[in-house]
Design an enzyme around this catalytic site. Structure first.
Site, short mmCIF file in Angstrom:
data_model
loop_
_atom_site.label_atom_id
_atom_site.label_comp_id
_atom_site.label_asym_id
_atom_site.label_seq_id
_atom_site.Cartn_x
_atom_site.Cartn_y
_atom_site.Cartn_z
N ASP A 1 4.80 -3.62 1.95
CA ASP A 1 3.72 -3.89 2.90
C ASP A 1 2.38 -3.92 2.18
O ASP A 1 2.24 -3.41 1.06
CB ASP A 1 3.69 -2.85 4.03
CG ASP A 1 3.36 -1.44 3.55
OD1 ASP A 1 3.85 -1.04 2.47
OD2 ASP A 1 2.62 -0.73 4.25
N HIS B 1 -7.17 -3.18 -2.00
CA HIS B 1 -7.71 -3.03 -0.65
C HIS B 1 -8.97 -3.87 -0.43
O HIS B 1 -9.58 -3.77 0.63
CB HIS B 1 -8.02 -1.56 -0.32
CG HIS B 1 -6.82 -0.69 -0.29
ND1 HIS B 1 -6.81 0.56 0.33
CD2 HIS B 1 -5.57 -0.84 -0.80
CE1 HIS B 1 -5.61 1.12 0.19
NE2 HIS B 1 -4.84 0.27 -0.50
N GLU C 1 3.80 2.16 3.56
CA GLU C 1 2.92 2.94 2.69
C GLU C 1 1.47 2.81 3.13
O GLU C 1 0.72 3.80 3.12
CB GLU C 1 3.08 2.48 1.24
CG GLU C 1 2.49 3.46 0.21
CD GLU C 1 0.99 3.29 -0.03
OE1 GLU C 1 0.39 4.19 -0.62
OE2 GLU C 1 0.44 2.25 0.36
N ASP D 1 2.55 2.76 -8.72
CA ASP D 1 1.69 2.30 -7.63
C ASP D 1 0.24 2.66 -7.95
O ASP D 1 -0.46 3.25 -7.15
CB ASP D 1 2.12 2.92 -6.30
CG ASP D 1 1.45 2.27 -5.10
OD1 ASP D 1 0.78 1.24 -5.28
OD2 ASP D 1 1.58 2.81 -3.98
#
Length: 455
Positions: free
Chosen positions: A90, A427, A154, A181
């Site tokens: 995701d 992000h 997540e 990650d």
């Protein structure tokens, strides 16, 4: 077999990049219900790629969860250790769309970099591990037992994988867990993480009058939820960066002086300013930039909604407003206790006529990881042989919520790392991943499997 697998990987770079672009084109935004079908499509895509390797794959819809867990295994090396590789399919919402040079779900390669939402976080990194498995199976099989545990929640701190791990720990044992990650500390400087900050993400809802009011008729007497939120936010985190929630710092465990000194050698003010494109740093000035981002808790506002926000003017006093506020937490801080303390504190910050309600959106406890086990030694050698660099030991300011569930359910030797670069804009608009970092990530995992097997 390692040399054959590496040769196969190097010869398949074009195909491996094409697969990454295909996965990135799926808008698997887990937070938005309108993308639920896309998120499931990304899950199915990843599961199919794992099946093609010959692994046994299970897609599990965990009761109470939103998106499935992928559990894949191959236990063809009896007596050898098992490596579990974690990742998530995701991604974050891509807003603001107007700031993207190319559309977020039309992956584009420019100057050796792939631009798309999820390029680094986490599709490029998890696919590097899947490609390593593919090339290992294509040349005789991995030298150890292999497992993948991949989630689709997540980015929303979901419960599916944590619940799956705790309910099925005896079915998915692993001596080692690789969580890739994250990102390098600097270009050419990989890291192994000794800790992750936790997260408490909340929404503060402010409610005033029964309906929006005309500011000319009612201005001066009407309660204004936006004014109240502005007062609350400035109170929670004044200009000095010191958070005022009662008891907020009581359980903070300071890193050692030696640890901070090592951080400062790899992360200074100039580097941080360059990455941000900012004129100055904020926060607690008595702490270095590295300690502020890796070893201190924070409070930030991510969005404020209420009243009129369109073009032009509308003189309205809103009846309702809300602010999204998160806190990054450090070892020993408890998200539940901090939430309760903030909830009580807000009661005293209410203004006449405005009621405040605190909603918990998600949480994740902070994590400290051991660095004195064989997995760390193996990862060091794997980095030297793939990227040609010795990794440094640092903490990470972000969170990988499921890490603590791996720790408590499987009790493995953890290897926390990542193949991204500091300017990959996770992000943010124009998220990217360097193509070379992606391919070398595959080689790192192949080298790691070999080292863990030998060890």
């Amino acid at each position: 077999m390692l040399e054959e697998a590496l040769k196969r990987a190097r010869g398949a770079r074009e195909e491996d990049l094409a697969d990454l672009l295909e996965l990135l084109a799926i808008p698997s935004v887990s937070a938005l219900h309108e993308h639920d079908a896309d998120t499931r499509r990304a899950c199915d895509w990843v599961a199919e790629r794992l099946r093609r390797t010959g692994m046994t794959v299970e897609v599990v819809d965990v009761p109470g969860g939103r998106h499935p867990v992928i559990s894949a295994e191959w236990l063809g090396r009896p007596g050898r250790p098992t490596l579990a590789i974690y990742g998530h399919y995701d991604v974050q919402p891509p807003d603001p769309l107007e700031e993207w040079v190319t559309p977020p779900f039309q992956p584009t390669v420019r100057d050796g970099r792939v631009y798309a939402r999820g390029a680094c976080d986490n599709k490029g990194q998890v696919l590097a591990g899947i490609k390593a498995a593919e090339h290992a199976f294509g040349t005789g099989g991995p030298p150890l037992n292999l497992r993948f545990l991949i989630e689709g929640e997540e980015e929303i701190s979901g419960t599916s994988l944590p619940r799956f791990l705790r309910e099925n720990a005896d079915r998915v044992p692993a001596e080692y867990v690789l969580i890739a990650d994250g990102e390098f500390t600097a270009p050419g400087l990989p890291n192994l993480l000794t800790g992750l900050r936790g997260l408490l993400y909340t929404e503060i809802v402010a409610e005033g009058a029964a309906a929006d009011l005309h500011s000319g008729i009612f201005g001066g007497v009407a309660p204004n939820p936006l004014n109240t939120l502005a007062h609350v936010i400035s109170t929670l985190r004044p200009r000095d960066g010191r958070i005022t929630i009662p008891g907020f710092y009581d359980d903070v465990v300071a890193p050692s002086a030696e640890e901070v000194a090592s951080w400062d050698r790899v992360k200074d003010e100039a580097a941080v300013l360059g990455l941000m494109g900012s004129r100055a740093l904020e926060g607690e000035e008595e702490f270095s930039p590295a300690e502020r981002t890796w070893g201190r808790p924070t409070l930030d506002v991510h969005g404020i909604v209420g009243g009129f926000i369109g073009e032009g003017s509308k003189t309205v006093i809103p009846a309702r407003a809300k602010a999204k506020v998160s806190m990054r937490l450090v070892p020993q801080q408890d998200p539940g206790e901090i939430f309760e303390s903030l909830q009580t504190y807000l009661t005293g910050l209410e203004t006449p006529g405005v009621k405040l309600t605190l909603v918990k959106l998600n949480e994740a406890p902070p994590v400290l990881a051991g660095v004195d086990h064989p997995g760390i030694a193996a990862a060091r050698k794997a980095y030297q042989r793939s990227y040609g660099a010795e990794p440094v030991l640092v903490r990470e300011g972000g969170s990988v919520p499921v890490t603590v569930d791996f720790q408590e359910a499987l009790r493995p030797m953890l290897m926390l790392t990542g193949f991204g670069l500091p300017d990959d804009a996770l992000h943010s608009p124009n998220e990217k991943m360097d193509v070379e970092q992606y391919h070398l990530g595959t080689e790192f995992v192949l080298q790691l499997m070999e080292e863990l097997s030998a060890g």
